[in-house]
Design a protein around this motif. Structure first.
Motif, PDB file in Angstrom:
ATOM      1  N   GLY B  41       3.351   1.528  10.254  1.00  0.00           N
ATOM      2  CA  GLY B  41       3.784   0.078  10.448  1.00  0.00           C
ATOM      3  C   GLY B  41       5.420   0.410   9.563  1.00  0.00           C
ATOM      4  N   PRO B  42       6.640  -0.481   9.983  1.00  0.00           N
ATOM      5  CA  PRO B  42       7.053   0.487   9.618  1.00  0.00           C
ATOM      6  C   PRO B  42       7.442   0.067   8.430  1.00  0.00           C
ATOM      7  CG  PRO B  42       7.678  -2.023  10.626  1.00  0.00           C
ATOM      8  CD  PRO B  42       5.931  -1.289  11.267  1.00  0.00           C
ATOM      9  N   SER B  43       8.853   0.319   7.816  1.00  0.00           N
ATOM     10  CA  SER B  43       9.077   0.380   6.059  1.00  0.00           C
ATOM     11  C   SER B  43       9.380  -1.578   5.623  1.00  0.00           C
ATOM     12  CB  SER B  43      10.161   0.719   5.270  1.00  0.00           C
ATOM     13  OG  SER B  43      10.620   2.794   6.526  1.00  0.00           O
ATOM     14  N   TYR B 203      -1.068  12.223  14.000  1.00  0.00           N
ATOM     15  CA  TYR B 203      -1.880  13.988  13.576  1.00  0.00           C
ATOM     16  C   TYR B 203      -2.949  14.357  12.757  1.00  0.00           C
ATOM     17  CZ  TYR B 203      -2.481  19.129  12.087  1.00  0.00           C
ATOM     18  OH  TYR B 203      -2.434  19.847  12.342  1.00  0.00           O
ATOM     19  N   LEU B 204      -2.858  13.392  12.405  1.00  0.00           N
ATOM     20  CA  LEU B 204      -4.315  13.145  10.670  1.00  0.00           C
ATOM     21  C   LEU B 204      -5.561  12.190  11.607  1.00  0.00           C
ATOM     22  CD1 LEU B 204      -1.613  12.088   7.437  1.00  0.00           C
ATOM     23  CD2 LEU B 204      -3.445  14.459   8.226  1.00  0.00           C
ATOM     24  N   ALA B 205      -4.798  11.528  12.190  1.00  0.00           N
ATOM     25  CA  ALA B 205      -6.176  10.217  12.152  1.00  0.00           C
ATOM     26  C   ALA B 205      -7.769  10.927  13.709  1.00  0.00           C
ATOM     27  CB  ALA B 205      -5.556   9.127  12.459  1.00  0.00           C
ATOM     28  N   ASP B 206      -8.093   9.684  13.300  1.00  0.00           N
ATOM     29  CA  ASP B 206      -9.303   9.924  14.339  1.00  0.00           C
ATOM     30  C   ASP B 206      -9.600   7.956  15.027  1.00  0.00           C
ATOM     31  OD1 ASP B 206     -10.804  11.620  13.130  1.00  0.00           O
ATOM     32  OD2 ASP B 206     -11.944  11.043  11.841  1.00  0.00           O
ATOM     33  N   ARG B 207      -7.854   8.086  14.263  1.00  0.00           N
ATOM     34  CA  ARG B 207      -8.090   5.827  14.879  1.00  0.00           C
ATOM     35  C   ARG B 207      -6.848   5.329  13.633  1.00  0.00           C
ATOM     36  NH1 ARG B 207     -11.290   1.513  12.431  1.00  0.00           N
ATOM     37  NH2 ARG B 207     -10.812   0.149  13.134  1.00  0.00           N
ATOM     38  N   VAL B 208      -5.422   4.753  14.417  1.00  0.00           N
ATOM     39  CA  VAL B 208      -4.480   4.770  14.079  1.00  0.00           C
ATOM     40  C   VAL B 208      -4.550   2.990  14.073  1.00  0.00           C
ATOM     41  CG1 VAL B 208      -2.113   4.277  14.230  1.00  0.00           C
ATOM     42  CG2 VAL B 208      -3.516   6.538  14.747  1.00  0.00           C
ATOM     43  N   LEU B 209      -4.273   2.410  13.383  1.00  0.00           N
ATOM     44  CA  LEU B 209      -3.910   0.757  13.632  1.00  0.00           C
ATOM     45  C   LEU B 209      -2.675   0.391  13.200  1.00  0.00           C
ATOM     46  CD1 LEU B 209      -6.848  -0.157  10.755  1.00  0.00           C
ATOM     47  CD2 LEU B 209      -6.716  -0.634  13.011  1.00  0.00           C
ATOM     48  N   VAL B 210      -1.355  -0.151  14.654  1.00  0.00           N
ATOM     49  CA  VAL B 210      -0.643   0.228  14.210  1.00  0.00           C
ATOM     50  C   VAL B 210       0.239  -1.504  13.341  1.00  0.00           C
ATOM     51  CG1 VAL B 210       1.427  -0.445  15.777  1.00  0.00           C
ATOM     52  CG2 VAL B 210       0.069   1.157  16.199  1.00  0.00           C
ATOM     53  N   LEU B 211       0.215  -1.833  12.817  1.00  0.00           N
ATOM     54  CA  LEU B 211       0.970  -3.248  11.909  1.00  0.00           C
ATOM     55  C   LEU B 211       2.076  -3.154  12.742  1.00  0.00           C
ATOM     56  CD1 LEU B 211       0.004  -2.913   7.842  1.00  0.00           C
ATOM     57  CD2 LEU B 211      -1.295  -3.608   9.618  1.00  0.00           C
ATOM     58  N   SER B 212       2.930  -4.788  12.559  1.00  0.00           N
ATOM     59  CA  SER B 212       4.014  -5.372  12.909  1.00  0.00           C
ATOM     60  C   SER B 212       5.187  -5.257  11.348  1.00  0.00           C
ATOM     61  CB  SER B 212       3.501  -6.226  13.295  1.00  0.00           C
ATOM     62  OG  SER B 212       3.881  -7.477  12.117  1.00  0.00           O
ATOM     63  N   LYS B 213       6.174  -6.270  11.701  1.00  0.00           N
ATOM     64  CA  LYS B 213       7.181  -6.172  10.607  1.00  0.00           C
ATOM     65  C   LYS B 213       6.303  -7.212   9.132  1.00  0.00           C
ATOM     66  CE  LYS B 213      11.317  -4.467  12.195  1.00  0.00           C
ATOM     67  NZ  LYS B 213      12.670  -4.562  12.158  1.00  0.00           N
ATOM     68  N   SER B 214       7.330  -7.379   8.678  1.00  0.00           N
ATOM     69  CA  SER B 214       6.579  -8.123   8.050  1.00  0.00           C
ATOM     70  C   SER B 214       6.502  -9.607   8.267  1.00  0.00           C
ATOM     71  CB  SER B 214       7.669  -7.651   6.314  1.00  0.00           C
ATOM     72  OG  SER B 214       7.129  -8.999   5.677  1.00  0.00           O
ATOM     73  N   PRO B 215       5.512 -10.248   8.176  1.00  0.00           N
ATOM     74  CA  PRO B 215       4.437 -10.324   7.034  1.00  0.00           C
ATOM     75  C   PRO B 215       3.307  -9.618   8.224  1.00  0.00           C
ATOM     76  CG  PRO B 215       4.487 -12.318   8.030  1.00  0.00           C
ATOM     77  CD  PRO B 215       5.797 -11.906   8.417  1.00  0.00           C
ATOM     78  N   ALA B 216       3.044  -8.247   7.731  1.00  0.00           N
ATOM     79  CA  ALA B 216       1.925  -7.396   8.486  1.00  0.00           C
ATOM     80  C   ALA B 216       0.844  -8.133   9.393  1.00  0.00           C
ATOM     81  CB  ALA B 216       1.755  -6.683   7.306  1.00  0.00           C
ATOM     82  N   ALA B 217       0.585  -7.712  10.254  1.00  0.00           N
ATOM     83  CA  ALA B 217       0.278  -8.093  11.232  1.00  0.00           C
ATOM     84  C   ALA B 217      -0.469  -6.334  12.570  1.00  0.00           C
ATOM     85  CB  ALA B 217      -0.134  -9.433  11.931  1.00  0.00           C
ATOM     86  N   ILE B 218      -1.534  -6.785  12.548  1.00  0.00           N
ATOM     87  CA  ILE B 218      -2.395  -5.667  13.300  1.00  0.00           C
ATOM     88  C   ILE B 218      -1.789  -5.898  14.639  1.00  0.00           C
ATOM     89  CG2 ILE B 218      -4.348  -4.225  14.629  1.00  0.00           C
ATOM     90  CD1 ILE B 218      -5.502  -5.123  11.198  1.00  0.00           C
ATOM     91  N   VAL B 219      -1.018  -5.649  15.869  1.00  0.00           N
ATOM     92  CA  VAL B 219      -0.541  -5.311  16.648  1.00  0.00           C
ATOM     93  C   VAL B 219      -1.626  -4.384  17.879  1.00  0.00           C
ATOM     94  CG1 VAL B 219       1.889  -6.210  15.876  1.00  0.00           C
ATOM     95  CG2 VAL B 219       0.913  -3.764  16.505  1.00  0.00           C
TER      96      VAL B 219
END
Lengths: 272, 312
Positions: B41-43, B203-219
């Protein structure tokens, strides 16, 4: 830090230790020469002062390692007073400082009071201590404890409060039980600041010991005031120099303990 | 595969009333045992808050976290965290070996066993023979290896990593990424790693969860179907990797457009539903994976949101 730089630093320190003692010896020699030229009773020659000192300290029998009565009757009791009172302050101060520092509100209430107590020049309270405790050891100990306690308390509060948040989170996430919290996390983290307070208060302890003894009439302080009033300036200077030597030795000893306890700290060479 | 971590309707806000700042809003996802999942997710989007809530360091203001079925309240025993700032996380007054043994002290492991296990785990992160040194005597990358060893020594069910490689140089970073994957497979641990680095997450993951900008929500919730054996050079230049990283990058950019519409709606439950749908659609378009998971997620999100509204 790589090995060569450490070695280089060691070399530099050994070099600087030699130089610093050379400067010290030069100062004593300069004293000798100036006193020789001045030729006044108030400012005796360094060799005379040291000679008197040797007579006083090393006049005893061989089985006592030549140590004279003065060592047992004057120097050691004075030292015991100063160190005993300081050690008491250290224990009380660290305990008090830890309690105050760990409490969320205690310093909001007591902070100003402690800073005020610390700011009162303890020497000015001598008359009050004499009234409260009478003349004697009790008064001397009270004066030393009162004047050495607050620096230790304030430094401990500061150290206990400045434990890094990441370390707190880490310790919590690793399941550190509450009863080990102080000993395993808070006190080790606060130790550098606690030691700074201990060193500061050790020099205050020596200072207050002499003042209390001059006022109360015992130990090294009494010898200084007696020799001064009876025009034995050579001996008076000896006691003054001895206090300097004792202060230096005690500080060095504490530094050695600090290096042992805080050996984990990187780069501590600069304050030798 | 059993479910290791179940986060449902997780919401956290700092402060109260007008000055309140919602860092995490209504997050729902699960992590299966043995998975290495990355949250990207973004900083400043609330990733660290999310991790702190999962690890029990702070109580979430809403929703629940379950670790292998048990509700998390306070720090769970079989969970470990690796923090970004290794120099602040390691205890400087303890040697490397004592740092690694630290968590075992509280699990009543006999002293000899502690020592042996610390040596073993240090060896598995490639640090044999440095146990007697103090952390500051090691390089940054080695210090972070010590933190990883310390986190792994008690064999935690779940290992949380908060931007673990953000403070080391690129070379070391690659080494630590490979180390993490290797150790995870050797020990069969479950890892949830938070990062802002898109490439790293893919590179690392088996699965990636992408978060939105604050407040974080899964996109989005992407399965990374890269081969298990990964290589810093060949994996990163493979077509699959490049397309996955582009997808994650797009997902991280586009929610801003979507969020402007979301901001108009005051109904929280409605907004959460919308974002869930949109993300689900996008995931389908991308990899075709995870659509089922999203319908599930959607349901939990709504129901937990109802409870949240009911409470407030």
């Amino acid at each position: 830090m790589s090995a060569p730089t450490v070695a280089a630093k060691r070399g530099r320190i050994l070099g600087s230790a030699a130089v610093t003692w050379l400067v010290f010896a030069l100062a004593l020699s300069a004293w000798e020469l100036i006193a020789l030229g001045a030729d006044t009773v108030y400012f005796p020659r360094m060799t005379a002062i040291l000679g008197t000192g040797a007579d006083i300290l090393l006049s005893g029998p061989a089985w006592r390692l030549m140590l004279g009565d003065a060592v047992f009757d004057i120097v050691l009791p004075s030292l015991a007073t100063a160190l005993g009172a300081w050690a008491f302050s250290a224990a009380l101060g660290v305990a008090l400082g830890t309690a105050l520092g760990r409490s969320r509100w205690a310093m909001d209430y007591c902070g100003t009071l402690i800073s005020f107590l610390r700011s009162v020049p303890p020497v000015t309270l001598m008359p009050a201590f004499m009234v409260m405790f009478g003349i004697g050891k009790q008064m001397e100990i009270a004066a030393i404890v009162f004047s050495t306690l607050w620096p230790i308390v304030l430094n401990t509060v500061d150290g206990v409060r400045s434990v890094d948040q990441v370390k707190i989170d880490t310790a919590r996430s690793l399941g550190t039980p509450r009863r080990y919290w102080l000993g395993m996390i808070v006190l080790p983290a606060a130790m550098p600041k606690i030691f700074a307070g201990l060193r500061l208060s050790l020099s205050i302890a020596i200072l207050l010991m002499v003042v209390a003894e001059i006022v109360g009439g015992s130990g090294i302080g009494l010898r200084i005031s007696t020799t001064q009033s009876t025009v034995q300036y050579t001996e008076m200077w000896f006691w003054v120099l001895l206090l300097g030597a004792l202060g230096y030795a005690l500080n060095s000893a504490l530094l050695a303990v600090e290096r042992l306890v805080l050996g984990w700290q990187p780069a501590r060479e600069d304050d030798a | 595969m059993s479910t290791m971590l179940e986060v449902s309707g997780l919401t956290h806000q700092y402060g109260q009333g007008e000055r309140a700042h919602v860092a995490v809003r209504d997050l729902t996802f699960t992590i299966e045992s043995g998975q290495l999942a990355c949250i990207v997710g973004p900083s400043g989007c609330g990733k660290s808050t999310l991790l702190r809530c999962i690890s029990g360091l702070i109580p979430a203001t809403g929703g629940s976290v379950r670790l292998h079925g048990d509700e998390v309240s306070g720090v769970p025993d079989d969970l470990a965290v690796v923090f970004q700032d290794y120099s602040r996380s390691l205890f400087p007054w303890l040697t490397v070996a004592k740092n690694v043994e630290f968590p075992l002290r509280w699990q009543k492991v006999p002293k000899a066993d502690r020592k042996r296990r610390a040596e073993e785990v240090l060896e598995s992160v490639g640090l044999s023979g440095v146990g007697k040194k103090y952390p500051w005597q090691l390089s940054g990358g080695m210090q972070q290896r010590v933190s990883i060893a310390r986190a792994l020594v008690s064999r935690p069910a779940l290992l949380l990593m908060d931007e673990p490689f953000a403070s080391v140089d690129a070379q070391t970073r690659g080494e630590l990424e490979d180390l993490t994957r290797r150790v995870q497979r050797e020990l069969g641990s479950t890892i949830l790693l938070v990062t802002h680095d898109i490439d790293e997450s893919v590179y690392l993951a088996d699965r990636v969860l992408v978060l939105s900008k604050s407040p974080a929500a899964i996109v989005a919730d992407l399965d990374i179907a890269l081969p298990a054996d990964r290589d810093q050079i060949t994996t990163r230049e493979s077509e699959q990797f490049v397309s996955l990283r582009s997808e994650v990058a797009r997902l991280l950019q586009s929610p801003q457009v979507q969020r402007t519409g979301e901001a108009d709606t005051t109904d929280a439950a409605h907004a959460a539903g919308e974002s869930g749908d949109a993300a689900g659609a996008r995931t389908d378009a991308g990899s075709g994976a995870g659509s089922d998971r999203f319908t599930e997620t959607h349901g939990t999100a709504e129901s937990s949101d109802e409870t949240a509204t009911a409470r407030s």
